[in-house]
Scaffold this motif. Structure first.
Motif, PDB file in Angstrom:
ATOM      1  N   ALA A   1      -0.550  17.626  -6.543  1.00  0.00           N
ATOM      2  CA  ALA A   1       0.588  17.191  -5.726  1.00  0.00           C
ATOM      3  C   ALA A   1       0.252  17.372  -4.250  1.00  0.00           C
ATOM      4  O   ALA A   1      -0.199  18.435  -3.839  1.00  0.00           O
ATOM      5  CB  ALA A   1       1.832  17.998  -6.086  1.00  0.00           C
ATOM      6  N   PRO A   2       0.426  16.331  -3.430  1.00  0.00           N
ATOM      7  CA  PRO A   2       0.120  16.449  -1.998  1.00  0.00           C
ATOM      8  C   PRO A   2       1.162  17.284  -1.268  1.00  0.00           C
ATOM      9  O   PRO A   2       2.248  17.542  -1.795  1.00  0.00           O
ATOM     10  CB  PRO A   2       0.155  14.994  -1.523  1.00  0.00           C
ATOM     11  N   ASN A   3       0.839  17.678  -0.060  1.00  0.00           N
ATOM     12  CA  ASN A   3       1.775  18.456   0.755  1.00  0.00           C
ATOM     13  C   ASN A   3       2.672  17.577   1.608  1.00  0.00           C
ATOM     14  O   ASN A   3       3.435  18.077   2.427  1.00  0.00           O
ATOM     15  CB  ASN A   3       0.990  19.417   1.675  1.00  0.00           C
ATOM     16  N   VAL A   4       2.556  16.268   1.435  1.00  0.00           N
ATOM     17  CA  VAL A   4       3.351  15.319   2.225  1.00  0.00           C
ATOM     18  C   VAL A   4       4.028  14.332   1.290  1.00  0.00           C
ATOM     19  O   VAL A   4       3.594  14.123   0.153  1.00  0.00           O
ATOM     20  CB  VAL A   4       2.467  14.558   3.237  1.00  0.00           C
ATOM     21  N   ASP A   5       5.099  13.733   1.787  1.00  0.00           N
ATOM     22  CA  ASP A   5       5.767  12.673   1.037  1.00  0.00           C
ATOM     23  C   ASP A   5       5.004  11.366   1.215  1.00  0.00           C
ATOM     24  O   ASP A   5       4.256  11.183   2.180  1.00  0.00           O
ATOM     25  CB  ASP A   5       7.205  12.502   1.528  1.00  0.00           C
ATOM     26  N   SER A   6       5.215  10.443   0.288  1.00  0.00           N
ATOM     27  CA  SER A   6       4.516   9.160   0.315  1.00  0.00           C
ATOM     28  C   SER A   6       5.515   8.016   0.418  1.00  0.00           C
ATOM     29  O   SER A   6       6.678   8.144   0.022  1.00  0.00           O
ATOM     30  CB  SER A   6       3.665   8.992  -0.954  1.00  0.00           C
ATOM     31  N   GLY A   7       5.058   6.911   0.957  1.00  0.00           N
ATOM     32  CA  GLY A   7       5.915   5.742   1.097  1.00  0.00           C
ATOM     33  C   GLY A   7       5.147   4.469   0.790  1.00  0.00           C
ATOM     34  O   GLY A   7       3.914   4.420   0.903  1.00  0.00           O
ATOM     35  N   LEU A   8       5.889   3.431   0.404  1.00  0.00           N
ATOM     36  CA  LEU A   8       5.299   2.129   0.142  1.00  0.00           C
ATOM     37  C   LEU A   8       5.545   1.207   1.328  1.00  0.00           C
ATOM     38  O   LEU A   8       6.643   1.176   1.884  1.00  0.00           O
ATOM     39  CB  LEU A   8       5.909   1.510  -1.116  1.00  0.00           C
ATOM     40  N   VAL A   9       4.519   0.478   1.702  1.00  0.00           N
ATOM     41  CA  VAL A   9       4.621  -0.509   2.781  1.00  0.00           C
ATOM     42  C   VAL A   9       4.179  -1.855   2.226  1.00  0.00           C
ATOM     43  O   VAL A   9       3.071  -1.979   1.676  1.00  0.00           O
ATOM     44  CB  VAL A   9       3.722  -0.130   3.981  1.00  0.00           C
ATOM     45  N   ALA A  10       5.049  -2.844   2.357  1.00  0.00           N
ATOM     46  CA  ALA A  10       4.720  -4.203   1.922  1.00  0.00           C
ATOM     47  C   ALA A  10       4.519  -5.081   3.143  1.00  0.00           C
ATOM     48  O   ALA A  10       5.150  -4.872   4.183  1.00  0.00           O
ATOM     49  CB  ALA A  10       5.843  -4.769   1.046  1.00  0.00           C
ATOM     50  N   TRP A  11       3.646  -6.067   3.033  1.00  0.00           N
ATOM     51  CA  TRP A  11       3.419  -6.975   4.157  1.00  0.00           C
ATOM     52  C   TRP A  11       3.122  -8.369   3.645  1.00  0.00           C
ATOM     53  O   TRP A  11       2.629  -8.562   2.529  1.00  0.00           O
ATOM     54  CB  TRP A  11       2.269  -6.467   5.037  1.00  0.00           C
ATOM     55  N   THR A  12       3.464  -9.332   4.477  1.00  0.00           N
ATOM     56  CA  THR A  12       3.185 -10.741   4.191  1.00  0.00           C
ATOM     57  C   THR A  12       2.438 -11.322   5.381  1.00  0.00           C
ATOM     58  O   THR A  12       2.888 -11.185   6.525  1.00  0.00           O
ATOM     59  CB  THR A  12       4.489 -11.532   3.974  1.00  0.00           C
ATOM     60  N   ARG A  13       1.314 -11.948   5.115  1.00  0.00           N
ATOM     61  CA  ARG A  13       0.484 -12.498   6.186  1.00  0.00           C
ATOM     62  C   ARG A  13       1.249 -13.555   6.988  1.00  0.00           C
ATOM     63  O   ARG A  13       1.988 -14.351   6.427  1.00  0.00           O
ATOM     64  CB  ARG A  13      -0.771 -13.130   5.584  1.00  0.00           C
ATOM     65  N   ARG A  14       1.084 -13.515   8.273  1.00  0.00           N
ATOM     66  CA  ARG A  14       1.605 -14.594   9.117  1.00  0.00           C
ATOM     67  C   ARG A  14       0.506 -15.017  10.080  1.00  0.00           C
ATOM     68  O   ARG A  14      -0.467 -14.291  10.294  1.00  0.00           O
ATOM     69  CB  ARG A  14       2.843 -14.143   9.890  1.00  0.00           C
ATOM     70  N   GLU A  15       0.659 -16.184  10.649  1.00  0.00           N
ATOM     71  CA  GLU A  15      -0.325 -16.666  11.611  1.00  0.00           C
ATOM     72  C   GLU A  15      -0.346 -15.731  12.818  1.00  0.00           C
ATOM     73  O   GLU A  15       0.718 -15.343  13.315  1.00  0.00           O
ATOM     74  CB  GLU A  15       0.009 -18.084  12.054  1.00  0.00           C
ATOM     75  N   PRO A  16      -1.523 -15.368  13.316  1.00  0.00           N
ATOM     76  CA  PRO A  16      -1.568 -14.525  14.516  1.00  0.00           C
ATOM     77  C   PRO A  16      -1.023 -15.276  15.719  1.00  0.00           C
ATOM     78  O   PRO A  16      -0.934 -16.513  15.696  1.00  0.00           O
ATOM     79  CB  PRO A  16      -3.059 -14.222  14.679  1.00  0.00           C
ATOM     80  N   VAL A  30       0.831  -1.193   0.000  1.00  0.00           N
ATOM     81  CA  VAL A  30       0.000   0.000   0.000  1.00  0.00           C
ATOM     82  C   VAL A  30       0.868   1.247   0.000  1.00  0.00           C
ATOM     83  O   VAL A  30       1.972   1.246   0.545  1.00  0.00           O
ATOM     84  CB  VAL A  30      -0.960   0.028   1.215  1.00  0.00           C
ATOM     85  N   MET A  31       0.349   2.283  -0.637  1.00  0.00           N
ATOM     86  CA  MET A  31       1.003   3.586  -0.608  1.00  0.00           C
ATOM     87  C   MET A  31       0.278   4.443   0.416  1.00  0.00           C
ATOM     88  O   MET A  31      -0.951   4.579   0.372  1.00  0.00           O
ATOM     89  CB  MET A  31       0.977   4.243  -1.986  1.00  0.00           C
ATOM     90  N   VAL A  32       1.055   4.983   1.345  1.00  0.00           N
ATOM     91  CA  VAL A  32       0.510   5.810   2.416  1.00  0.00           C
ATOM     92  C   VAL A  32       1.426   7.005   2.627  1.00  0.00           C
ATOM     93  O   VAL A  32       2.491   7.111   2.007  1.00  0.00           O
ATOM     94  CB  VAL A  32       0.391   5.004   3.740  1.00  0.00           C
TER      95      VAL A  32
END
Length: 293
Positions: A204-219, A158-160
């Motif tokens: 153009a937003p007033n903030v920088d953006s970043g990518l976050v990657a995740w991989t599901r794991r067992e809770p 996701v990009m946030v």
């Protein structure tokens, strides 16, 4: 003559001119209220899709497809897309955009016109990946809601807002570590996956953006509920600089009971929440639940 290069060659991605044309045709002016900043750079959406690891076998959930920039790039992989869009005007327009820019793949997009925070079920096959330019004002609640709702999700990107990306991926003990880091860690292994410049958006937003990657794991394996663990996390960070013995007294009934639960969990009562990982919070929740029975 057969096109041996694959169906993706029939897909045209959106650039600055196409995005503005579509917006003008719909009479749309991006609003801050809904966090609307449309991606206008084809290289950026292709990069997001590449980093996500999505393949043609995936069913992808996309939140906030907007005018369809990222949706088209996802279709290039051969994946199917379930697009959740709160703006009814954008939701209604997306099928026509897909038909125009990806005529042979448009039937692989399902549009769900609803607030992502209120989704309780999704049509079609169980989704396997989440790839989205999340609305920045609700990015963490949306991510956590979908991770909880859709256990079939195996991975995502996701990009946030850059600051939020740092928080989500932060390890224990770092300055940015906190509630988002811990709650995301319940569901998945999370990592930073890069930065995105402001000039790829319109406006153009007033903030920088970043990518976050995740991989599901067992809770974590535990007899207490996720809600009980999250309540401990919320309490621990309500007064971030205070020792756990003090901030957990509301849940425990007293500072003494909080201290006893912490000692039983193997945690220093004078420790702060920012020094603990998700498994330690699970142990605290277990001890607090046990002392209440």
């Amino acid at each position: 003559m057969t096109n041996s290069a694959g169906p993706e060659k029939s897909i045209r991605l959106l650039g600055p001119a196409e995005v503005r044309f579509l917006a003008d045709k719909l009479g749309i002016r991006p609003t801050k209220q809904r966090g609307q900043n449309f991606v206008i750079d084809a290289n950026t959406v292709r990069r997001i899709v590449r980093e996500s690891g999505v393949t043609g076998n995936d069913v992808v959930v996309e939140v906030g497809p907007g005018l369809g920039s990222l949706t088209l790039a996802l279709l290039e992989t051969g994946a199917s897309v379930t697009a959740i869009e709160i703006d009814r005007l954008l939701a209604d327009a997306l099928p026509a955009t897909m038909a125009e820019y990806a005529p042979d793949q448009a039937d692989r997009v399902r549009v769900v016109p609803v607030d992502a925070l209120k989704v309780t079920d999704l049509p079609g096959p169980a989704p396997t990946a989440l790839v989205a330019n999340l609305p920045y004002n609700v990015s963490v609640p949306v991510l956590l809601h979908l991770l909880a709702l859709l256990p079939s999700l195996e991975r995502g990107l996701v990009m946030v807002q850059a600051e939020v990306a740092d928080r989500l991926a932060a390890p224990p003990g770092s300055k940015t570590y906190g509630i988002p880091s811990l709650k995301a860690a319940w569901f998945a292994d999370v990592r930073r996956a890069g930065a995105i410049g402001r000039n790829v958006f319109w406006p153009a937003p007033n903030v920088d953006s970043g990518l976050v990657a995740w991989t599901r794991r067992e809770p974590p394996q535990t007899d207490v509920s996720r809600e009980q663990v999250f309540a401990v996390i919320d309490a621990a960070f309500a007064q971030r600089r205070k020792a756990l013995r003090g901030v957990l007294r509301g849940l425990a009934g007293s500072s003494e009971a909080a201290e006893a639960a912490l000692v039983a969990a193997g945690i220093d009562p004078l420790a702060r929440g920012e020094s603990l990982g998700i498994d330690q919070f699970v142990r605290i929740a277990e001890e607090l639940a046990g002392s209440a029975t």
